[in-house]
Write an enzyme that holds these catalytic residues in place. Structure first.
Site, PDB file in Angstrom:
ATOM      1  N   LYS A 115       0.817  -1.220   0.000  1.00  0.00           N
ATOM      2  CA  LYS A 115       0.000   0.000   0.000  1.00  0.00           C
ATOM      3  C   LYS A 115       0.846   1.264   0.000  1.00  0.00           C
ATOM      4  CE  LYS A 115      -4.057  -2.063   2.242  1.00  0.00           C
ATOM      5  NZ  LYS A 115      -3.520  -3.424   2.418  1.00  0.00           N
ATOM      6  N   GLU A 199      -3.339   6.915   8.647  1.00  0.00           N
ATOM      7  CA  GLU A 199      -4.057   7.885   7.840  1.00  0.00           C
ATOM      8  C   GLU A 199      -5.299   8.336   8.586  1.00  0.00           C
ATOM      9  OE1 GLU A 199      -4.691   5.668   4.239  1.00  0.00           O
ATOM     10  OE2 GLU A 199      -6.621   4.902   4.902  1.00  0.00           O
ATOM     11  N   HIS A 234     -15.027  -6.050   7.041  1.00  0.00           N
ATOM     12  CA  HIS A 234     -14.221  -5.369   6.016  1.00  0.00           C
ATOM     13  C   HIS A 234     -14.166  -6.145   4.707  1.00  0.00           C
ATOM     14  CE1 HIS A 234     -12.879  -2.437   8.967  1.00  0.00           C
ATOM     15  NE2 HIS A 234     -12.558  -3.435   9.763  1.00  0.00           N
ATOM     16  N   ARG A 291      -5.616  -8.085 -10.179  1.00  0.00           N
ATOM     17  CA  ARG A 291      -6.237  -9.350 -10.589  1.00  0.00           C
ATOM     18  C   ARG A 291      -7.686  -9.091 -10.979  1.00  0.00           C
ATOM     19  NH1 ARG A 291      -9.482  -9.859  -6.215  1.00  0.00           N
ATOM     20  NH2 ARG A 291      -8.666  -9.250  -4.186  1.00  0.00           N
TER      21      ARG A 291
END
Length: 492
Positions: A115, A199, A234, A291
């Site tokens: 990330k 973040e 999630h 993908r």
């Protein structure tokens, strides 16, 4: 390209094989001992046993899969999603063996698989990012300084992996040290990499992703967005295309950013760029999945493009046959992931035998599955049974068709997410489009499915009453034997 080995199982393996067959390409299935009688094994032109049931002894055995491809004469490998689909080391091994990987380069996988490096690539194109650290952070004091600058609440996230692992919401400074320690430990355990970053926490986010497609000639397009905000733990359960909240202007901006992200890593093949959208409709880049996505059918339904065929064409080094201006959104599509899970028990997996398994039919309904009646749901893999997809001229029609399809879909012997899907389709927040990723926490609890149970009870009672006056009691016994486990448990 004459023969493709599909390095996966279940519905996605079948999905890939069907497109390959239409293109006149032979397919090879690989299977574990648990999948000896699986539909994808029976459908393929050839099949190879690769190991015991556990995925780390079968579907994750990259060297075995490559060896099988070479021995059986496959000139390409399609990894589907999950398993080895985003494994850069496997991609390099495939390349080294002289086999075509139907997917992006290992370099693109590595850049977007982390990330932090993905954010760094996006930053070069001035793509909006959620405020936070630019690199990994392990020092608590440094983390406190960043948190004060960003402002609480904050989100601690693992740099590698996904699925909510290594992710912690921190509401106040006093909790930061403990939550950071936990996030690092979980990330290390799950991904072998304890790197985390910070973040700003977006309080009411929507999860919007854009399908991208690139070829070896430098052409990259996006195929519009998918709304993936209805999630549990999630992880997505319901997806739709297009989103009900994006304006044409925001769609164009996000699409351009998605293409830039793909361009930043010289992307080739089908991929997905994920964004978070806040309550003000401001969007921020999250990550890229290198993908094919589980939810790719909704994009196919609104564009008329077979994404698997496009992947194969791109792997054959063909140029894209369409440009961005050629693409249009046609109608609306919704997907429900039909998991073998108990919605009334925190969506825990519920393995067993599919005593009854009858799929819905009719206009605007598509079912991608890998099971049939009488088969067992194995404990070793993801509990998804099928993907139920509907299409309509507009969102209202797609929702109505989904409700009908759920009612017609008959599954007994295990719990499933079908009742949850109906709950969502009939909930005012979803119908109005006024929802975010906290839909489950806000609206769903153990009492939420009672209205469905009551309705089913009334139907069963009416059927039994009718049978009592028209047929012998043995027929009543037959009818009651088809009740699903979740109804029986609610009575008890």
């Amino acid at each position: 390209m004459n023969k493709i080995l599909v390095a996966n199982r279940g519905e996605i393996a079948l999905r890939i094989m069907r497109s390959a067959r239409e293109m006149g390409i032979k397919t090879v299935a690989v299977f574990s001992e648990a999948d000896r009688n699986a539909l994808h094994v029976r459908y393929a032109d050839e099949a190879v046993l690769i190991g015991p049931p556990a995925s780390n002894q079968s579907y994750l055995q990259g060297e075995k899969i490559i060896k099988s491809a070479l021995e059986i004469g496959a000139d390409a490998i399609h990894p589907g999603y999950g398993f080895l689909s985003e494994n850069a080391a496997f991609a390099r091994q495939v390349r080294k063996a002289g086999i075509i990987l139907i997917g992006p380069s290992p370099e693109a996988m590595e850049m977007m698989g982390d990330k932090l490096s993905a954010k760094a690539a996006a930053r070069k194109y001035n793509i909006p990012l959620v405020p936070g650290t630019e690199g990994a952070i392990a020092n608590v004091e440094e983390a406190k300084k960043v948190a004060v600058q960003v402002g609480f609440p904050i989100l601690i996230k693992a740099s590698a992996g996904g699925g909510g692992k290594g992710m912690r919401i921190v509401q106040k400074e006093a909790d930061l040290e403990e939550q950071m320690t936990r996030a690092i430990s979980e990330a290390q355990s799950a991904f072998g990499d304890g790197s985390v970053f910070i973040e700003r926490y977006v309080a009411s986010p929507r999860h919007i992703e854009f399908q991208v497609l690139g070829d070896t000639h430098g052409n990259i397009v996006h195929l519009f967005e998918r709304e993936c905000s209805v999630q549990r733990r999630h992880q997505k359960v319901i997806e739709e295309a297009p989103s009900s909240v994006l304006t044409p202007e925001i769609r164009e901006q996000m699409g351009a950013c998605a293409v830039d992200v793909a361009r930043a890593c010289n992307y080739v093949g089908a991929g997905t760029v994920e964004f978070i959208l806040d309550e003000n409709l401001d969007f921020f880049f999250l990550e890229m999945n290198t993908r094919l996505q589980v939810e790719h059918p909704v994009t196919e339904m609104i564009t008329g493009i077979d994404l698997v065929k496009e992947q194969i064409k791109v792997a054959r080094r063909e140029a894209l046959s369409f440009k961005q201006d050629d693409l249009r959104i046609n109608g609306h599509s919704i997907e429900l992931r039909v998991y073998a899970e108990d919605p009334n028990n925190n969506f825990l997996p519920d393995i067993g035998t599919l005593t009854t398994y009858q799929t819905p039919q009719g206009p605007g309904i598509r079912v991608d599955d890998g099971f049939e009646q009488g088969m067992e749901i194995p404990i070793y893999y993801d509990p998804m049974i099928a993907k139920l997809i509907t299409f309509g001229e507009n969102r209202t029609e797609a929702i109505e068709r989904m409700i009908r399809a759920i009612k017609e879909y008959k599954i007994t012997g295990i719990e499933s997410t079908l009742p949850f899907g109906r709950f969502v389709m009939e909930h005012e927040a979803f119908v109005s489009g006024n929802f975010d990723t906290h839909f489950v926490e806000k609206y769903f609890n153990s009492e939420s499915l009672n209205f469905i149970e009551d309705e089913e009870e009334s139907k069963i009672a009416a059927v039994i009453a009718a049978k009592l006056f028209s047929k012998p009691a043995t027929v009543v016994s037959q009818q009651s034997s088809e009740r699903s486990n979740w109804k029986m448990r609610s009575r008890i």
